[in-house]
Design a protein around this motif. Structure first.
Motif, PDB file in Angstrom:
ATOM      1  N   MET A  47       0.850  -1.196   0.000  1.00  0.00           N
ATOM      2  CA  MET A  47       0.000   0.000   0.000  1.00  0.00           C
ATOM      3  C   MET A  47       0.884   1.244   0.000  1.00  0.00           C
ATOM      4  O   MET A  47       2.031   1.202   0.447  1.00  0.00           O
ATOM      5  CB  MET A  47      -0.865   0.057   1.263  1.00  0.00           C
ATOM      6  CG  MET A  47      -2.017  -0.882   1.308  1.00  0.00           C
ATOM      7  SD  MET A  47      -3.021  -0.490   2.781  1.00  0.00           S
ATOM      8  CE  MET A  47      -4.354  -1.647   2.571  1.00  0.00           C
ATOM      9  N   GLY A  48       0.339   2.352  -0.460  1.00  0.00           N
ATOM     10  CA  GLY A  48       1.051   3.608  -0.355  1.00  0.00           C
ATOM     11  C   GLY A  48       1.061   4.107   1.081  1.00  0.00           C
ATOM     12  O   GLY A  48       0.212   3.716   1.896  1.00  0.00           O
ATOM     13  N   GLY A  49       2.030   4.963   1.395  1.00  0.00           N
ATOM     14  CA  GLY A  49       2.137   5.510   2.743  1.00  0.00           C
ATOM     15  C   GLY A  49       0.912   6.279   3.186  1.00  0.00           C
ATOM     16  O   GLY A  49       0.595   6.333   4.376  1.00  0.00           O
ATOM     17  N   ASP A  50       0.198   6.883   2.226  1.00  0.00           N
ATOM     18  CA  ASP A  50      -1.014   7.623   2.569  1.00  0.00           C
ATOM     19  C   ASP A  50      -2.076   6.706   3.155  1.00  0.00           C
ATOM     20  O   ASP A  50      -2.948   7.155   3.905  1.00  0.00           O
ATOM     21  CB  ASP A  50      -1.558   8.361   1.334  1.00  0.00           C
ATOM     22  CG  ASP A  50      -1.878   7.424   0.176  1.00  0.00           C
ATOM     23  OD1 ASP A  50      -1.106   6.480  -0.047  1.00  0.00           O
ATOM     24  OD2 ASP A  50      -2.892   7.649  -0.503  1.00  0.00           O
ATOM     25  N   LYS A  51      -2.001   5.408   2.817  1.00  0.00           N
ATOM     26  CA  LYS A  51      -2.937   4.432   3.368  1.00  0.00           C
ATOM     27  C   LYS A  51      -2.410   3.837   4.676  1.00  0.00           C
ATOM     28  O   LYS A  51      -3.161   3.591   5.613  1.00  0.00           O
ATOM     29  CB  LYS A  51      -3.164   3.294   2.369  1.00  0.00           C
ATOM     30  CG  LYS A  51      -3.635   3.720   0.992  1.00  0.00           C
ATOM     31  CD  LYS A  51      -5.094   4.108   0.998  1.00  0.00           C
ATOM     32  CE  LYS A  51      -5.697   4.120  -0.394  1.00  0.00           C
ATOM     33  NZ  LYS A  51      -4.943   4.833  -1.417  1.00  0.00           N
ATOM     34  N   VAL A  52      -1.102   3.604   4.739  1.00  0.00           N
ATOM     35  CA  VAL A  52      -0.506   2.929   5.889  1.00  0.00           C
ATOM     36  C   VAL A  52      -0.610   3.775   7.153  1.00  0.00           C
ATOM     37  O   VAL A  52      -0.987   3.264   8.225  1.00  0.00           O
ATOM     38  CB  VAL A  52       0.981   2.586   5.615  1.00  0.00           C
ATOM     39  CG1 VAL A  52       1.649   2.058   6.880  1.00  0.00           C
ATOM     40  CG2 VAL A  52       1.082   1.569   4.491  1.00  0.00           C
ATOM     41  N   ILE A  53      -0.287   5.051   7.075  1.00  0.00           N
ATOM     42  CA  ILE A  53      -0.208   5.897   8.269  1.00  0.00           C
ATOM     43  C   ILE A  53      -1.519   5.934   9.051  1.00  0.00           C
ATOM     44  O   ILE A  53      -1.529   5.659  10.254  1.00  0.00           O
ATOM     45  CB  ILE A  53       0.276   7.313   7.903  1.00  0.00           C
ATOM     46  CG1 ILE A  53       1.763   7.243   7.520  1.00  0.00           C
ATOM     47  CG2 ILE A  53       0.064   8.298   9.052  1.00  0.00           C
ATOM     48  CD1 ILE A  53       2.325   8.537   6.989  1.00  0.00           C
ATOM     49  N   PRO A  54      -2.663   6.246   8.428  1.00  0.00           N
ATOM     50  CA  PRO A  54      -3.902   6.271   9.221  1.00  0.00           C
ATOM     51  C   PRO A  54      -4.352   4.899   9.706  1.00  0.00           C
ATOM     52  O   PRO A  54      -5.079   4.803  10.700  1.00  0.00           O
ATOM     53  CB  PRO A  54      -4.935   6.877   8.250  1.00  0.00           C
ATOM     54  CG  PRO A  54      -4.365   6.674   6.889  1.00  0.00           C
ATOM     55  CD  PRO A  54      -2.889   6.719   7.051  1.00  0.00           C
ATOM     56  N   LYS A  55      -3.925   3.822   9.018  1.00  0.00           N
ATOM     57  CA  LYS A  55      -4.266   2.481   9.497  1.00  0.00           C
ATOM     58  C   LYS A  55      -3.482   2.134  10.757  1.00  0.00           C
ATOM     59  O   LYS A  55      -3.942   1.370  11.600  1.00  0.00           O
ATOM     60  CB  LYS A  55      -4.002   1.444   8.400  1.00  0.00           C
ATOM     61  CG  LYS A  55      -5.061   1.424   7.310  1.00  0.00           C
ATOM     62  CD  LYS A  55      -4.788   0.327   6.303  1.00  0.00           C
ATOM     63  CE  LYS A  55      -5.895   0.251   5.258  1.00  0.00           C
ATOM     64  NZ  LYS A  55      -7.176  -0.208   5.824  1.00  0.00           N
TER      65      LYS A  55
END
Length: 225
Positions: A47-55
């Motif tokens: 996944m891109g970091g934009d997805k990983v961080i909030p997860k």
């Protein structure tokens, strides 16, 4: 349809970097006071970091505050450690074979352009690939289809003329949304159940190369999706 082009993921597909990415996330979060276990972030690699961080931490975003700082720190760690990474078995040989067969090749990755440069060198294929789509070419990262769509546009080919080589379920989902079949590799660390929607699954590029003539690549014929 006749196969004309191949879209290539890089992390876990051409270079053994997925564990390194997970460890970089662990260290980047820790640098700003957040405890994120390796085992929690590892399944999200692809996944891109934009997805990983909030997860990982609810309320954080890669666009502002600690989330933005964490994303930058992870990027720095990967760039600094790229030279320590190894190619996946047979990656260079497979690319040479595909080029000899007349297939057009392009990288499609959620990584930044700066990260990609080091990863291509680590994969020992930087002299073979001159086309790429990166995070700057897409509004949304994998598993959204933006990066795959951008790759198709740069290739000037239809999905029906293209296959993707990748290693995560997020690659497969992104490609599937574009109608592009995926040949998946287990060397990225995901099991067959996670890769079940791939058209074919091999251990690594060398395994695909050994079975090239019997694969989608060798037959050069795609079934409409």
């Amino acid at each position: 349809m006749q196969l004309q082009a191949v879209i290539l993921d890089i992390d876990g597909t051409l270079v053994l970097s997925n564990d390194a990415h997970a460890q970089a996330w662990v260290e980047a979060f820790a640098a700003y006071g957040y405890e994120v276990p390796f085992e929690k972030v590892r399944p999200l690699i692809g996944m891109g970091g934009d997805k990983v961080i909030p997860k990982m931490v609810s309320g954080l975003s890669d666009e502002a505050g600690d989330g933005k700082k964490i994303a930058q720190r992870r990027k720095e760690l990967i760039i600094n450690r790229a030279s320590e990474l190894s190619p996946t078995p047979g990656s260079r040989e497979l690319l040479l074979k595909m080029q000899q067969e007349g297939l057009r090749l392009i990288i499609a990755t959620s990584s930044t352009t700066e990260e990609l440069s080091g990863l291509l060198k680590a994969a020992q294929v930087d002299d073979l690939l001159d086309r790429a789509t990166t995070s700057s070419d897409a509004e949304a990262s994998k598993p959204e289809p933006d990066i795959v769509e951008a790759a198709l546009s740069k290739l000037q080919r239809e999905a029906s003329q293209t296959v993707m080589l990748a290693d995560t379920p997020y690659d497969i989902e992104a490609a599937d949304k574009c109608g592009v079949p995926v040949i998946a590799f287990r060397c990225g660390g995901f099991d067959d159940a996670s890769l079940a929607n791939a058209a074919e699954i091999y251990d690594h590029p060398a395994d695909l190369l050994a079975h090239y003539d019997d694969s989608i690549l060798g037959k050069k014929e795609l079934v409409a999706r």
